[in-house]
Design a protein around this motif. Structure first.
Motif, PDB file in Angstrom:
ATOM      1  N   UNK A 223       0.862  -1.180   0.000  1.00 15.17           N
ATOM      2  CA  UNK A 223       0.000   0.000   0.000  1.00 15.17           C
ATOM      3  C   UNK A 223       0.895   1.224   0.000  1.00 15.17           C
ATOM      4  N   UNK A 224       0.715   2.048  -0.975  1.00 16.51           N
ATOM      5  CA  UNK A 224       1.441   3.324  -0.991  1.00 16.51           C
ATOM      6  C   UNK A 224       0.422   4.422  -0.793  1.00 16.51           C
ATOM      7  N   UNK A 225       0.380   4.959   0.393  1.00 14.73           N
ATOM      8  CA  UNK A 225      -0.604   5.998   0.670  1.00 14.73           C
ATOM      9  C   UNK A 225      -1.078   5.900   2.098  1.00 14.73           C
ATOM     10  N   UNK A 226      -2.108   6.645   2.401  1.00 11.02           N
ATOM     11  CA  UNK A 226      -2.568   6.777   3.765  1.00 11.02           C
ATOM     12  C   UNK A 226      -3.616   5.719   4.089  1.00 11.02           C
ATOM     13  N   UNK A 227      -3.545   5.174   5.273  1.00  7.80           N
ATOM     14  CA  UNK A 227      -4.555   4.225   5.733  1.00  7.80           C
ATOM     15  C   UNK A 227      -5.188   4.816   6.983  1.00  7.80           C
ATOM     16  N   UNK A 228      -6.487   5.083   6.914  1.00  3.22           N
ATOM     17  CA  UNK A 228      -7.168   5.675   8.064  1.00  3.22           C
ATOM     18  C   UNK A 228      -8.443   4.892   8.342  1.00  3.22           C
ATOM     19  N   UNK A 229      -8.992   5.096   9.520  1.00  2.00           N
ATOM     20  CA  UNK A 229     -10.245   4.434   9.867  1.00  2.00           C
ATOM     21  C   UNK A 229     -10.399   4.318  11.368  1.00  2.00           C
TER      22      UNK A 229
END
Lengths: 207, 104
Positions: free
Chosen positions: A14-20
């Motif tokens: 995963x290249x990028x932001x992981x939010x939740x």
């Protein structure tokens, strides 16, 4: 195991932001900020090249970036962390490698919201650390060049002895012994992939 | 169970690549690329170009789709974008807007 939560599998990048707001388990590669309201597990094969924020963090893999836990952080055997570690409770198990500033206590998670001002070269004795996290030199005694990665963690620990830091020598010895506890092989150094990750992030910003 | 799951409540902004299956029940924005099957579950939101061996959509997808094998748009799905695959099915009740290219 994140029961019905989110899993980043072994071969997934995963290249990028992981939010939740739920739990997250990283068995693969995440190159980007992780910020979730639930628990974060970085598994043995997991690689994270950015800051991680969650309620409780469990690390058995490699992280290059700051860790912030709202409740607790557990660095288990095999963990390789280059970055600051902040949570009300921090446990560093034997066999975990850390290079960075460690802060425990109630203010830790909050103060971590401020920028990473603290020089990453101050040995910290965790005041409320669990027995498993007996005071460690945290490999921070040497002014940390991230490029050298955690592979230098043990040399750093032993250099405490030579460096005349007599007060720390018992800690250094303790951690030195812990790393070899039970005749287990020490975990491999933080893999070069993380270096690459840093480069990729930089490239991304340039664009 | 797929080895990679983006669960409900999780948002990924960026690029996801994997050699395995992937199931999306949350939100993905950016790019999604898998060597195996991609499943976009009911309730999921994907705003990304999707590449995979096969794709099953039950949620909302905005973006172009390329699949080596097949694309199935299930009832209740909502897809906006171009679809390129050798086999494409659109179930009754699926909402779809875009071009279909089935290698004719």
């Amino acid at each position: 195991m994140a029961a019905n939560g989110t899993i980043i599998g072994r071969t997934t990048r995963v290249r990028g932001r992981v939010t939740g707001e739920v739990d997250l388990e990283v068995q693969g590669f995440v190159e980007g900020e992780i910020s979730v309201g639930g628990d974060v597990t970085v598994d043995t094969h997991g690689l994270v090249g950015a800051n991680v924020r969650g309620r409780r963090l469990v690390v058995r893999g490699a992280v290059k970036g700051d860790l912030v836990g709202e409740e607790a952080i557990a660095l288990e055997e095999g963990a390789r962390v280059v970055g600051d570690v902040r949570a009300p409770r921090v446990a560093i198990a034997p066999g975990a490698l850390v290079r960075g500033y460690v802060e425990t206590g109630d203010g830790a998670a909050g103060s971590a919201r401020a920028t990473r001002a603290a020089p990453a070269a101050r040995p910290v004795v965790a005041p409320k650390a669990a027995p498993a996290a007996a005071p460690k030199p945290v490999a921070a005694a040497v002014s940390a060049k991230p490029a050298t990665m955690a592979a230098a963690a043990r040399p750093a620990a032993s250099s405490l002895n030579d460096g005349g830091a007599a007060a720390n020598s018992t800690n250094a010895n303790a951690s030195h012994g812990a790393n070899h506890a039970g005749g287990r092989r020490p975990p491999p150094p933080v893999v070069p992939a993380l270096k690459k990750a840093k480069g990729q992030i930089a490239k991304k910003k340039e664009r | 169970m797929a080895s990679t799951v983006i669960g409900a409540g999780i948002t990924v902004e960026g690029e996801i690549t994997t050699d395995e299956d992937i199931v999306v029940a949350g939100t993905v924005r950016g790019k999604l690329s898998a060597k195996e099957a991609v499943t976009i579950e009911h309730g999921a939101t994907v705003e990304a170009d999707v590449v995979g061996s096969s794709l099953t959509v039950a949620g909302a997808l905005t973006g172009n789709v390329t699949a080596n094998e097949r694309v199935d748009l299930q009832s209740g799905s909502r897809v906006v974008g171009n679809v390129k695959a050798s086999r494409v099915t659109i179930a009754d009740g699926a909402l779809f807007k875009g071009n279909v290219d089935m290698d004719v």
